[in-house]
Design an enzyme around this catalytic site. Structure first.
Site, PDB file in Angstrom:
ATOM      1  CB  CYS A  86      -1.054  -0.343   1.546  1.00 24.35           C
ATOM      2  SG  CYS A  86      -2.262   0.826   0.675  1.00 24.35           S
ATOM      3  CG  HIS A 194      -3.336  -3.641   2.903  1.00 22.16           C
ATOM      4  ND1 HIS A 194      -2.355  -3.182   4.064  1.00 22.16           N
ATOM      5  CD2 HIS A 194      -4.259  -2.511   2.439  1.00 22.16           C
ATOM      6  CE1 HIS A 194      -2.015  -1.341   4.102  1.00 22.16           C
ATOM      7  NE2 HIS A 194      -3.662  -1.014   2.932  1.00 22.16           N
ATOM      8  CD  GLU A 196      -0.648  -5.780   6.206  1.00 17.18           C
ATOM      9  OE1 GLU A 196      -0.937  -6.069   4.662  1.00 17.18           O
ATOM     10  OE2 GLU A 196      -1.193  -4.358   5.754  1.00 17.18           O
TER      11      GLU A 196
END
Lengths: 219, 80
Positions: A86, A194, A196
């Protein structure tokens, strides 16, 4: 695997990245402040998501010239792994570690939702745990994710298999539906979604786990 | 010496903000508004009296930070 997460003023996914890395690799990453000039010797450096420097001037522009970035470049030049997620992807383009630019979303809206993501290349160190053309579900949360590059650069990226992730439904006007690209050497990857944030079924899925475990196996 | 730096999007680069401004002007009743392209303008004070040196320094600033030359052009005007 040893890792480090760079923390810029305004990073807000640094902790998510740390939790994901610790959960998957078993080792907590070093958290490195952007004003530091030395990086501990690690296998993977993560430039996390967020709004570093309040997106002043252009998203990622100020962070790209932070003191730590010389060490981050040296880490990448040594062939070790570097990923920008990002805002981190925006920093990588602004630092010229990846080609192109991430512009304001075509619809002008901040887009915050889970999107289908196509794994366009499963032969990178970050994607060996996925199958080519499989569709994974990963959240995006950005205002400036509209990937732009000139025709020659797009042709080069496509020709060299360097488009690693593509949107199944384009949320931001990104050219060629590009969600993530990799450098020629194959050790520096940037993506807007994302991974994560999807490493725990309690938090909406585990489609991000192979992203980190692939790097761990590559090391 | 004062410099005026204009940063504009290159031709062919999509400018959704410019487009939104264009639409808003139309909605306000302004007729005959064509394409709108938005950009950035900066005033920079420099401790430099030699215009050639000032310009060289500003060009380096634009290349390194002020503009992203993948998508943007810059124009430097020096105030006499």
């Amino acid at each position: 695997m040893k890792s480090a997460v760079i923390v810029f003023p305004g990073s807000n996914c640094d902790r998510d990245a740390a939790v994901a890395l610790e959960r998957i690799t078993g080792n907590a990453p070093h958290m490195v402040w952007h004003k530091d000039t030395d990086l501990p010797e690690v296998d993977l450096v993560v430039l996390p998501g967020g709004f570093s420097f309040g997106d002043y001037l252009r998203s990622g522009a100020m962070s790209a010239s932070s003191p730590i970035m010389a060490a981050v470049k040296a880490h990448a030049d040594a062939g070790r792994y570097l990923v920008g997620i990002c805002n981190g992807f925006q920093v990588l383009t602004e630092a010229h570690l990846l080609p192109g630019a991430l512009m304001r979303n075509a619809g002008l809206n901040f887009v915050c939702r889970t999107v289908p993501l196509i794994v366009a290349n499963d032969e990178t160190a970050f994607t060996r745990g996925y199958k080519k053309d499989s569709i994974i579900k990963v959240p995006v949360a950005h205002h400036d994710g509209n990937y732009f590059a000139d025709d020659a650069t797009l042709e080069m990226l496509e020709g060299e298999g360097r488009v690693v992730f593509r949107y199944g439904e384009n949320p931001n006007g990104s050219l060629h539906d590009i969600a993530g690209i990799i450098n020629k050497r194959g050790n520096v990857l940037g993506l807007m979604p994302h991974p994560e944030r999807v490493v725990d079924p309690m938090l909406g899925g585990e489609d991000g786990v192979p992203f980190f475990s692939s790097v761990m196996e590559a090391v | 010496m004062k410099a005026h730096v204009h940063i504009t999007l290159k031709n062919g680069v999509l400018d959704p903000q410019g487009k939104a401004v264009q639409n808003a002007l139309g909605a306000l009743g302004f007729e005959g508004v064509g394409n709108v392209r938005q950009g950035k303008y900066m005033e920079i004070d420099l401790d430099e009296s030699d215009p050639a040196k000032a310009r060289a320094s500003l060009e380096a600033m634009c290349e390194k930070l002020l503009a992203n030359t993948v998508i943007e052009n810059y124009k430097i005007d020096l105030e006499a």
